[in-house]
Design an enzyme around this catalytic site. Structure first.
Site, mmCIF file in Angstrom:
data_model
loop_
_atom_site.group_PDB
_atom_site.id
_atom_site.type_symbol
_atom_site.label_atom_id
_atom_site.label_comp_id
_atom_site.label_asym_id
_atom_site.label_seq_id
_atom_site.Cartn_x
_atom_site.Cartn_y
_atom_site.Cartn_z
ATOM 1 N N SER A 133 0.848 -1.194 0.000
ATOM 2 C CA SER A 133 0.000 0.000 0.000
ATOM 3 C C SER A 133 0.882 1.241 0.000
ATOM 4 C CB SER A 133 -0.877 0.004 1.252
ATOM 5 O OG SER A 133 -1.478 1.272 1.432
ATOM 6 N N TYR A 146 -2.285 -0.905 9.978
ATOM 7 C CA TYR A 146 -2.221 -1.083 8.523
ATOM 8 C C TYR A 146 -0.875 -0.601 7.973
ATOM 9 C CZ TYR A 146 -4.020 -1.097 3.693
ATOM 10 O OH TYR A 146 -4.230 -1.340 2.352
ATOM 11 N N LYS A 150 1.792 -3.140 6.269
ATOM 12 C CA LYS A 150 2.137 -3.014 4.846
ATOM 13 C C LYS A 150 3.625 -2.671 4.666
ATOM 14 C CE LYS A 150 -1.888 -3.921 2.916
ATOM 15 N NZ LYS A 150 -2.093 -5.098 2.043
HETATM 16 N N1 LIG Z 1 -8.444 -0.362 -2.306
HETATM 17 C C1 LIG Z 1 -7.389 0.381 -2.006
HETATM 18 O O1 LIG Z 1 -7.427 1.613 -2.042
HETATM 19 C C2 LIG Z 1 -6.100 -0.274 -1.635
HETATM 20 C C3 LIG Z 1 -4.956 0.531 -1.603
HETATM 21 C C4 LIG Z 1 -3.733 -0.045 -1.260
HETATM 22 C C5 LIG Z 1 -3.673 -1.390 -0.948
HETATM 23 N N2 LIG Z 1 -4.811 -2.139 -0.982
HETATM 24 C C6 LIG Z 1 -4.672 -3.542 -0.654
HETATM 25 O O2 LIG Z 1 -5.122 -4.297 -1.758
HETATM 26 C C7 LIG Z 1 -5.623 -5.551 -1.313
HETATM 27 C C8 LIG Z 1 -7.004 -5.764 -1.897
HETATM 28 O O3 LIG Z 1 -7.857 -4.739 -1.431
HETATM 29 P P1 LIG Z 1 -9.280 -4.427 -2.081
HETATM 30 O O4 LIG Z 1 -9.444 -2.961 -2.022
HETATM 31 O O5 LIG Z 1 -9.425 -5.146 -3.375
HETATM 32 O O6 LIG Z 1 -10.236 -5.042 -0.949
HETATM 33 P P2 LIG Z 1 -11.540 -5.968 -1.033
HETATM 34 O O7 LIG Z 1 -12.118 -5.927 0.332
HETATM 35 O O8 LIG Z 1 -12.390 -5.561 -2.194
HETATM 36 O O9 LIG Z 1 -10.936 -7.416 -1.343
HETATM 37 C C9 LIG Z 1 -10.166 -8.096 -0.379
HETATM 38 C C10 LIG Z 1 -10.444 -9.568 -0.519
HETATM 39 O O10 LIG Z 1 -9.598 -10.250 0.413
HETATM 40 C C11 LIG Z 1 -10.357 -11.244 1.071
HETATM 41 N N3 LIG Z 1 -9.789 -11.510 2.380
HETATM 42 C C12 LIG Z 1 -9.755 -10.686 3.457
HETATM 43 N N4 LIG Z 1 -9.196 -11.303 4.496
HETATM 44 C C13 LIG Z 1 -8.841 -12.558 4.079
HETATM 45 C C14 LIG Z 1 -8.240 -13.659 4.695
HETATM 46 N N5 LIG Z 1 -7.903 -13.641 6.004
HETATM 47 N N6 LIG Z 1 -8.009 -14.773 3.960
HETATM 48 C C15 LIG Z 1 -8.386 -14.822 2.653
HETATM 49 N N7 LIG Z 1 -9.012 -13.809 2.019
HETATM 50 C C16 LIG Z 1 -9.223 -12.675 2.719
HETATM 51 C C17 LIG Z 1 -11.755 -10.636 1.184
HETATM 52 O O11 LIG Z 1 -12.753 -11.645 1.398
HETATM 53 C C18 LIG Z 1 -11.890 -9.935 -0.156
HETATM 54 O O12 LIG Z 1 -12.431 -10.793 -1.147
HETATM 55 C C19 LIG Z 1 -5.598 -5.491 0.223
HETATM 56 O O13 LIG Z 1 -4.435 -6.141 0.673
HETATM 57 C C20 LIG Z 1 -5.518 -4.005 0.512
HETATM 58 O O14 LIG Z 1 -4.906 -3.746 1.740
HETATM 59 C C21 LIG Z 1 -6.017 -1.621 -1.319
#
Ligand SMILES: NC(=O)c1ccc[n+]([C@@H]2O[C@H](COP(=O)([O-])OP(=O)(O)OC[C@H]3O[C@@H](n4cnc5c(N)ncnc54)[C@H](O)[C@@H]3O)[C@@H](O)[C@H]2O)c1
Length: 256
Positions: A133, A146, A150
Site C-alpha cells: 500500500s 495497517y 504493509k
Molecule cells: N483499495 C485500495 O485503495 C487499496 C490501496 C492499497 C492497498 N490495498 C490492498 O489491496 C488488497 C485488496 O484490497 P481491495 O481494495 O481489493 O479489498 P476488497 O475488500 O475488495 O478485497 C479483499 C479480498 O480479500 C479477502 N480476504 C480478506 N481477508 C482474508 C483472509 N484472512 N483470507 C483470505 N481472504 C481474505 C476478502 O474476502 C476480499 O475478497 C488489500 O491487501 C488491501 O490492503 C487496497
C-alpha cells in the site's frame, strides 16, 4: 503436436476488488486461475463467471493449515498473487490490541504464510506478487496497524526475493494508492477524504482495480523476467506528496 498447457495461477483474495480484477486479467491472458478467498461463496461465484477451467476454493490466510491445503491441492504453480488484506482506524492510545493484531495477522503474517506455502509450489521462472500500500511508505494518523503491516510486507517481499531468487522465482509487490473497491467504500463516505487525496495526487485521479491488475500482469509476465524484489508505487504520484489526514476527516464526520 501437443498444445502448450496453460500457466497455473492462484489469486488469494480474488473474490473482490483488486484480486477479482487480477483474476480476470490472468484468465483473459490465457492463465488457468484458482480464486482463493475467505469468502468461499464469493470466490465460487467469480470462478463461475470466468467459466472452465478456472476454479475456486475457500482459504483464510491467517490459518496456516488452510493455506497449506490450498497449495498442496493446487500443486505446481506458475504465479501466485496475494491480495488478501483489510485496514482499520483508531488512535494508538485507544486502539484495542486485538484490533491491531487482526490487521497485522492478515496483512503481514498472512502474507508470510502465503509466501511460505506458495514458495514450495512455485515452478522455476514463477512469480509471486503481493499487494502492499501507499501506507507502506506514507504514515497516516489512525492507521498504525495497517501502515506497519504493509511496511513489513514491503520488506518481507525483499527478503523473499533474496531467498527464492536462486530457484528462479521472482518476488515483487505492487503498492497502490487509493483504489475504488468495496474496501474503500467506507472511507469515501467521510466528507473531504477523497478531495484531500486528489489534492495530493499529481495525476488528479484515484485508481480503479484494473490499474493494479495491469501492473500485476506485467510483474507476472516474461517482460519482467529480470525484475525481483521491487515494490512498485502505483498511485498517480501520490507518494510524492502527503497522505490525507483520514482520522481527522472520520472524527469530524463522527462529531457532526
Ligand atoms: N483499495 C485500495 O485503495 C487499496 C490501496 C492499497 C492497498 N490495498 C490492498 O489491496 C488488497 C485488496 O484490497 P481491495 O481494495 O481489493 O479489498 P476488497 O475488500 O475488495 O478485497 C479483499 C479480498 O480479500 C479477502 N480476504 C480478506 N481477508 C482474508 C483472509 N484472512 N483470507 C483470505 N481472504 C481474505 C476478502 O474476502 C476480499 O475478497 C488489500 O491487501 C488491501 O490492503 C487496497
Amino acid at each position: 503436436m501437443s498444445e502448450k498447457a496453460a500457466q497455473r495461477a492462484v489469486v488469494v483474495g480474488g473474490a473482490s476488488g483488486i484480486g477479482w480484477a487480477v483474476a480476470r486479467g490472468l484468465a483473459a491472458t490465457g492463465r488457468q486461475v484458482t480464486i482463493a478467498d475467505r469468502n468461499a461463496e464469493g470466490a465460487a461465484q467469480r470462478a463461475a463467471e470466468l467459466g472452465a477451467p478456472h476454479d475456486a476454493t475457500g482459504v483464510d490466510v491467517t490459518d496456516e493449515a488452510s493455506v497449506a491445503a490450498l497449495f498442496e491441492g493446487v500443486g505446481a504453480v506458475d504465479m501466485v498473487v496475494n491480495t488478501a488484506g483489510f485496514g482499520g482506524f483508531g488512535r494508538i492510545t485507544e486502539l484495542a490490541v486485538e484490533d491491531f493484531r487482526s490487521i497485522v495477522d492478515c496483512c503481514l503474517t498472512g502474507a508470510f504464510i502465503v509466501m511460505k506455502h506458495a514458495g514450495r509450489q512455485l515452478r522455476e521462472g514463477g512469480s509471486l506478487v503481493s499487494i502492499t500500500s501507499l501506507n507502506a511508505r506514507l504514515a497516516a494518523p489512525g492507521m498504525s496497524a495497517y501502515c506497519s503491516a504493509k511496511a513489513g510486507l514491503a520488506m518481507l517481499t525483499q527478503v523473499a526475493a533474496l531467498e527464492m531468487g536462486p530457484r528462479g522465482i521472482r518476488v515483487n509487490a505492487v503498492s497502490p494508492g487509493f483504489v475504488h473497491t468495496p474496501l474503500t467504500e467506507l472511507v469515501t463516505m467521510a466528507d473531504g477524504v477523497l478531495e484531500d487525496y486528489l489534492e495530493n495526487t499529481p495525476l488528479g485521479r484515484v485508481g480503479v482495480p484494473e490499474d493494479v491488475a495491469e501492473a500485476v500482469l506485467f510483474l507476472c509476465s516474461d517482460q519482467a523476467s529480470w525484475l525481483t524484489g521491487e515494490v512498485l508505487d502505483l498511485n498517480g504520484g501520490a507518494h510524492l506528496k502527503r497522505y490525507p489526514d483520514v482520522l481527522a476527516h472520520v472524527d469530524r464526520m463522527a462529531s457532526a
